[in-house]
Design a protein around this motif. Structure first.
Motif, PDB file in Angstrom:
ATOM      1  N   ASN A  58       0.844  -1.198   0.000  1.00 14.78           N
ATOM      2  CA  ASN A  58       0.000   0.000   0.000  1.00 14.78           C
ATOM      3  C   ASN A  58       0.881   1.250   0.000  1.00 14.78           C
ATOM      4  O   ASN A  58       0.906   2.022   0.944  1.00 14.78           O
ATOM      5  CB  ASN A  58      -0.942  -0.012   1.203  1.00 14.78           C
ATOM      6  CG  ASN A  58      -2.051   1.002   1.072  1.00 14.78           C
ATOM      7  OD1 ASN A  58      -2.360   1.445  -0.021  1.00 14.78           O
ATOM      8  ND2 ASN A  58      -2.644   1.381   2.182  1.00 14.78           N
ATOM      9  N   ASN A  59       1.612   1.397  -1.100  1.00 13.27           N
ATOM     10  CA  ASN A  59       2.471   2.559  -1.313  1.00 13.27           C
ATOM     11  C   ASN A  59       2.552   2.819  -2.812  1.00 13.27           C
ATOM     12  O   ASN A  59       1.935   2.078  -3.602  1.00 13.27           O
ATOM     13  CB  ASN A  59       3.869   2.331  -0.701  1.00 13.27           C
ATOM     14  CG  ASN A  59       4.561   1.111  -1.270  1.00 13.27           C
ATOM     15  OD1 ASN A  59       4.338   0.695  -2.398  1.00 13.27           O
ATOM     16  ND2 ASN A  59       5.440   0.512  -0.483  1.00 13.27           N
ATOM     17  N   ASP A  61       4.764   2.352  -5.113  1.00 13.10           N
ATOM     18  CA  ASP A  61       5.246   1.225  -5.902  1.00 13.10           C
ATOM     19  C   ASP A  61       4.140   0.187  -6.084  1.00 13.10           C
ATOM     20  O   ASP A  61       3.903  -0.283  -7.199  1.00 13.10           O
ATOM     21  CB  ASP A  61       6.468   0.590  -5.216  1.00 13.10           C
ATOM     22  CG  ASP A  61       6.918  -0.661  -5.933  1.00 13.10           C
ATOM     23  OD1 ASP A  61       7.369  -0.549  -7.090  1.00 13.10           O
ATOM     24  OD2 ASP A  61       6.809  -1.760  -5.337  1.00 13.10           O
ATOM     25  N   TRP A  63       0.840   0.616  -5.786  1.00 18.21           N
ATOM     26  CA  TRP A  63      -0.277   1.170  -6.566  1.00 18.21           C
ATOM     27  C   TRP A  63       0.031   1.129  -8.061  1.00 18.21           C
ATOM     28  O   TRP A  63      -0.831   0.780  -8.868  1.00 18.21           O
ATOM     29  CB  TRP A  63      -0.584   2.603  -6.143  1.00 18.21           C
ATOM     30  CG  TRP A  63      -0.909   2.768  -4.692  1.00 18.21           C
ATOM     31  CD1 TRP A  63      -1.541   1.871  -3.868  1.00 18.21           C
ATOM     32  CD2 TRP A  63      -0.603   3.903  -3.881  1.00 18.21           C
ATOM     33  NE1 TRP A  63      -1.649   2.391  -2.598  1.00 18.21           N
ATOM     34  CE2 TRP A  63      -1.085   3.633  -2.584  1.00 18.21           C
ATOM     35  CE3 TRP A  63       0.024   5.118  -4.132  1.00 18.21           C
ATOM     36  CZ2 TRP A  63      -0.960   4.536  -1.534  1.00 18.21           C
ATOM     37  CZ3 TRP A  63       0.158   6.017  -3.090  1.00 18.21           C
ATOM     38  CH2 TRP A  63      -0.335   5.726  -1.808  1.00 18.21           C
TER      39      TRP A  63
END
Length: 162
Positions: A58-59, A61, A63
């Motif tokens: 969930n960052n 990268d 996404w």
């Protein structure tokens, strides 16, 4: 004692002192490493990595990688580097970014999200399987890439405001 023996003793003493100092230095260097290894092994770090519902980090990268997977399924062209470059220019990676000063904002439809999409564009180019929330990072990236593909051939061909 003959004169020739004295330099030999001085040389031997100097060699022994050098070895003792070097040995002590090596022992000092080894002790913190041994202690750190033992301490870290005794107390493992409890780190939890937040993930998206699809299992990506969930960052930024994660996404981008999740968007690329959806784009591949839907035959929407684009690369990691093209998306990343445009995200950095548009929002610096902030999924909650909103532009309240440009011509779109003056018309009451500000650009929003990672790739600074306006609501009408997001709605027109929304990709099935992603959230209907313009601030959702994956939905924002995927809709913007879908729009860029229709208008410019690919997000990779976008080098400025679009």
């Amino acid at each position: 004692m003959p004169a020739a023996a004295q330099p030999r003793r001085a040389r031997t003493t100097r060699l022994l002192r050098t070895l003792a100092v070097a040995g002590t230095g090596a022992a000092v260097l080894v002790l913190p490493l041994v202690g750190a290894t033992s301490a870290s092994a005794a107390t493992p770090a409890a780190t939890t990595v937040s993930t998206t519902p699809a299992g990506y980090p969930n960052n930024l990268d994660g996404w981008i990688r999740e968007s690329l997977a959806i784009m591949a399924e839907k035959h929407i062209p684009g690369t990691y580097n093209g998306i990343y470059r445009n995200v950095m220019r548009e929002s610096s990676g902030n999924p909650n970014a909103i532009n309240l000063w440009d011509s779109n904002a003056a018309k009451g439809i500000p650009s929003k999200g990672l790739l600074q999409v306006i609501d009408p564009t997001f709605n027109a180019y929304h990709v099935a399987g992603t959230a209907y929330n313009i601030y959702d990072p994956v939905a924002n990236i995927t809709a913007a890439c879908n729009y860029a593909a229709a208008r410019y051939g690919s997000i990779d061909n976008v080098f400025g405001a679009y």
